[in-house]
Design a protein around this motif. Structure first.
Motif, mmCIF file in Angstrom:
data_model
loop_
_atom_site.group_PDB
_atom_site.id
_atom_site.type_symbol
_atom_site.label_atom_id
_atom_site.label_comp_id
_atom_site.label_asym_id
_atom_site.label_seq_id
_atom_site.Cartn_x
_atom_site.Cartn_y
_atom_site.Cartn_z
ATOM 1 N N ALA A 160 0.832 -1.211 0.000
ATOM 2 C CA ALA A 160 0.000 0.000 0.000
ATOM 3 C C ALA A 160 0.862 1.255 0.000
ATOM 4 N N ASN A 161 2.015 1.176 0.669
ATOM 5 C CA ASN A 161 2.900 2.327 0.807
ATOM 6 C C ASN A 161 3.649 2.661 -0.476
ATOM 7 N N LYS A 162 3.483 1.831 -1.485
ATOM 8 C CA LYS A 162 4.055 2.115 -2.803
ATOM 9 C C LYS A 162 3.053 2.801 -3.724
ATOM 10 N N ILE A 163 1.826 2.985 -3.246
ATOM 11 C CA ILE A 163 0.744 3.456 -4.118
ATOM 12 C C ILE A 163 0.455 4.943 -3.909
ATOM 13 N N ASP A 164 0.422 5.680 -5.027
ATOM 14 C CA ASP A 164 -0.071 7.055 -5.039
ATOM 15 C C ASP A 164 -1.523 7.008 -5.520
ATOM 16 N N HIS A 165 -2.450 7.234 -4.612
ATOM 17 C CA HIS A 165 -3.891 7.138 -4.880
ATOM 18 C C HIS A 165 -4.307 8.398 -5.654
ATOM 19 N N THR A 166 -4.814 8.218 -6.858
ATOM 20 C CA THR A 166 -4.866 9.307 -7.831
ATOM 21 C C THR A 166 -6.277 9.776 -8.177
ATOM 22 N N LEU A 167 -6.447 11.101 -8.195
ATOM 23 C CA LEU A 167 -7.686 11.713 -8.667
ATOM 24 C C LEU A 167 -7.323 13.009 -9.391
ATOM 25 N N LYS A 189 -15.696 18.196 -4.360
ATOM 26 C CA LYS A 189 -15.212 18.106 -2.985
ATOM 27 C C LYS A 189 -15.482 16.729 -2.389
ATOM 28 N N THR A 190 -16.658 16.185 -2.644
ATOM 29 C CA THR A 190 -16.986 14.864 -2.093
ATOM 30 C C THR A 190 -16.052 13.784 -2.641
ATOM 31 N N ASP A 191 -15.587 13.963 -3.881
ATOM 32 C CA ASP A 191 -14.640 13.002 -4.474
ATOM 33 C C ASP A 191 -13.297 13.055 -3.757
ATOM 34 N N PHE A 192 -12.851 14.266 -3.430
ATOM 35 C CA PHE A 192 -11.578 14.408 -2.711
ATOM 36 C C PHE A 192 -11.698 13.897 -1.276
ATOM 37 N N GLU A 193 -12.851 14.100 -0.675
ATOM 38 C CA GLU A 193 -13.078 13.573 0.672
ATOM 39 C C GLU A 193 -12.995 12.047 0.661
ATOM 40 N N LYS A 194 -13.577 11.438 -0.360
ATOM 41 C CA LYS A 194 -13.530 9.972 -0.505
ATOM 42 C C LYS A 194 -12.093 9.506 -0.763
ATOM 43 N N LEU A 195 -11.392 10.216 -1.626
ATOM 44 C CA LEU A 195 -10.001 9.881 -1.952
ATOM 45 C C LEU A 195 -9.143 9.872 -0.687
ATOM 46 N N CYS A 196 -9.254 10.917 0.106
ATOM 47 C CA CYS A 196 -8.432 11.040 1.308
ATOM 48 C C CYS A 196 -8.827 10.022 2.368
ATOM 49 N N GLN A 197 -10.107 9.755 2.482
ATOM 50 C CA GLN A 197 -10.573 8.745 3.442
ATOM 51 C C GLN A 197 -10.028 7.373 3.075
ATOM 52 N N GLU A 198 -10.042 7.047 1.781
ATOM 53 C CA GLU A 198 -9.504 5.757 1.324
ATOM 54 C C GLU A 198 -8.001 5.682 1.543
ATOM 55 N N ALA A 199 -7.314 6.788 1.294
ATOM 56 C CA ALA A 199 -5.856 6.811 1.488
ATOM 57 C C ALA A 199 -5.494 6.565 2.945
ATOM 58 N N GLU A 236 -7.464 4.973 5.169
ATOM 59 C CA GLU A 236 -7.924 3.627 5.537
ATOM 60 C C GLU A 236 -6.964 2.546 5.070
ATOM 61 N N TYR A 237 -6.472 2.674 3.837
ATOM 62 C CA TYR A 237 -5.638 1.612 3.265
ATOM 63 C C TYR A 237 -4.134 1.868 3.432
ATOM 64 N N LEU A 270 -7.779 17.588 4.977
ATOM 65 C CA LEU A 270 -8.455 16.302 5.158
ATOM 66 C C LEU A 270 -7.512 15.228 5.694
ATOM 67 N N LEU A 271 -6.221 15.393 5.406
ATOM 68 C CA LEU A 271 -5.233 14.375 5.799
ATOM 69 C C LEU A 271 -4.359 14.810 6.973
ATOM 70 N N GLN A 272 -4.764 15.869 7.666
ATOM 71 C CA GLN A 272 -3.959 16.327 8.809
ATOM 72 C C GLN A 272 -3.889 15.220 9.870
ATOM 73 N N GLU A 273 -2.742 15.156 10.529
ATOM 74 C CA GLU A 273 -2.459 14.104 11.510
ATOM 75 C C GLU A 273 -2.492 12.709 10.877
ATOM 76 N N SER A 274 -2.145 12.653 9.604
ATOM 77 C CA SER A 274 -2.070 11.385 8.876
ATOM 78 C C SER A 274 -0.701 11.307 8.211
ATOM 79 N N PRO A 275 -0.130 10.098 8.059
ATOM 80 C CA PRO A 275 1.158 9.979 7.371
ATOM 81 C C PRO A 275 1.039 10.066 5.849
#
Length: 231
Positions: free
Chosen positions: A11-18, A25-35, A37-38, A56-61
Motif C-alpha cells: 500500500a505504501n508504494k501506491i499514489d492514490h490518484t484523482l 469536494k466529495t470526491d476528494f473527501e472519498k479519496l483522502c478517506q480511502e488513502a 484507511e488503506y 483532510l489528511l492532517q495528523e495522517s502519514p
C-alpha cells in the motif's frame, strides 16, 4: 524477482490518484478517506485542491502530491516554478511535474535540464519529493534515455512514466529501460493504465518503487485477498 511485500508495504508504494477535471469536494473527501484507511503513500491531485486535501489528511502519514504543468507540460519554466512553489506553500509534500515534451522532441536537452534543475532545486530547498514525468508514450527509447541521463545528474527523487492522459500508459519495457538508465541514483514511478494486481506487480518487478493509479482500492484489496490465501 517476485513481489513479496506485506499488505502495508505494498500500500505504501501506491499514489492514490484523482486528476479528473470534474472532481468535486466529495470526491476528494472519498479519496483522502480511502488513502487513510488503506495506508497509501500519497494522494495524487492537481495543484488547486492541495489545501483541501492537506486539511483532510492532517495528523495522517499520507502525503499530498501536486501535479505541475499537468497534463501537457506546455507551460514555461517560470510558470511551473510558480505552481510548484504555490503548491508547496499550500501543503504539498511531493511534486510530480510534466517535462516540456515539445522541447525534448526538438532535441533541446539544455532546456530539459534547466527546467528539471529549476523544479528539483525548489523541492530540495523545501525538502519536498520531486518526480519528473516523461510521458513515455510520445517518446522514442533514445529520448527516454536522454531524460533519464539528465535525471541522473540533477537527481530528482523519481522519474515517472506517464500522466495517464496521453496516448498510452506505463509499460514494463519503459520501467525497465528507465530503471536501467537511472540505476540507484533515482527511483522510478509507474503510472497510467495500472488497473489490476498483475499489472501492478509486473511494474514493481520491473523496477518501479512507486505506482500511480486510480484503481488503488481494487488493487490493494486483490493483494489483501492473495496474501490471505497464501498465509
Amino acid at each position: 524477482m517476485s513481489v513479496n511485500l506485506t499488505v502495508e508495504q505494498f500500500a505504501n508504494k501506491i499514489d492514490h490518484t484523482l486528476l479528473k477535471a470534474d472532481a468535486q469536494k466529495t470526491d476528494f473527501e472519498k479519496l483522502c478517506q480511502e488513502a487513510r484507511e488503506y495506508g497509501f503513500k500519497m494522494v495524487a491531485i492537481n495543484s488547486a485542491p492541495v489545501t483541501l486535501c492537506k486539511k483532510l489528511l492532517q495528523e495522517s502519514p499520507v502525503h499530498v502530491g501536486a501535479a505541475i504543468g499537468f497534463p501537457l507540460g506546455q507551460t514555461t519554466i517560470e510558470a511551473k516554478a510558480f505552481e510548484t512553489k504555490e503548491a508547496i506553500e499550500n501543503g504539498a509534500d511531493e511534486i510530480d511535474y510534466v517535462i516540456n515534451i515539445s522541447k525534448l522532441k526538438d532535441g533541446d536537452l539544455n532546456y530539459i535540464e534547466k527546467e528539471m534543475k529549476r523544479i528539483v532545486d525548489i523541492c530540495k530547498d523545501k525538502e519536498i519529493l520531486s518526480k519528473v514525468i516523461l510521458e513515455t508514450c510520445y517518446l522514442t527509447d533514445d529520448e527516454k534515455k536522454k531524460v533519464c541521463e539528465i535525471a541522473k545528474d540533477v537527481q530528482p527523487d523519481f522519474v515517472k512514466t506517464t500522466t495517464g492522459f496521453g496516448s498510452a500508459g506505463a509499460t514494463v519495457a519503459d520501467v525497465q529501460l528507465m530503471k536501467q538508465t537511472v540505476g540507484d541514483k533515482v527511483k522510478v514511478k509507474a503510472a497510467g493504465g495500472i488497473r489490476d494486481l498483475k499489472t501492478a506487480k509486473d511494474m514493481i518487478e520491473a523496477g518501479a518503487d512507486r505506482l500511480g493509479m486510480s484503481s488503488s482500492v481494487k488493487v490493494i484489496e486483490e493483494y489483501q485477498a492473495e496474501k490471505g490465501r497464501v498465509e
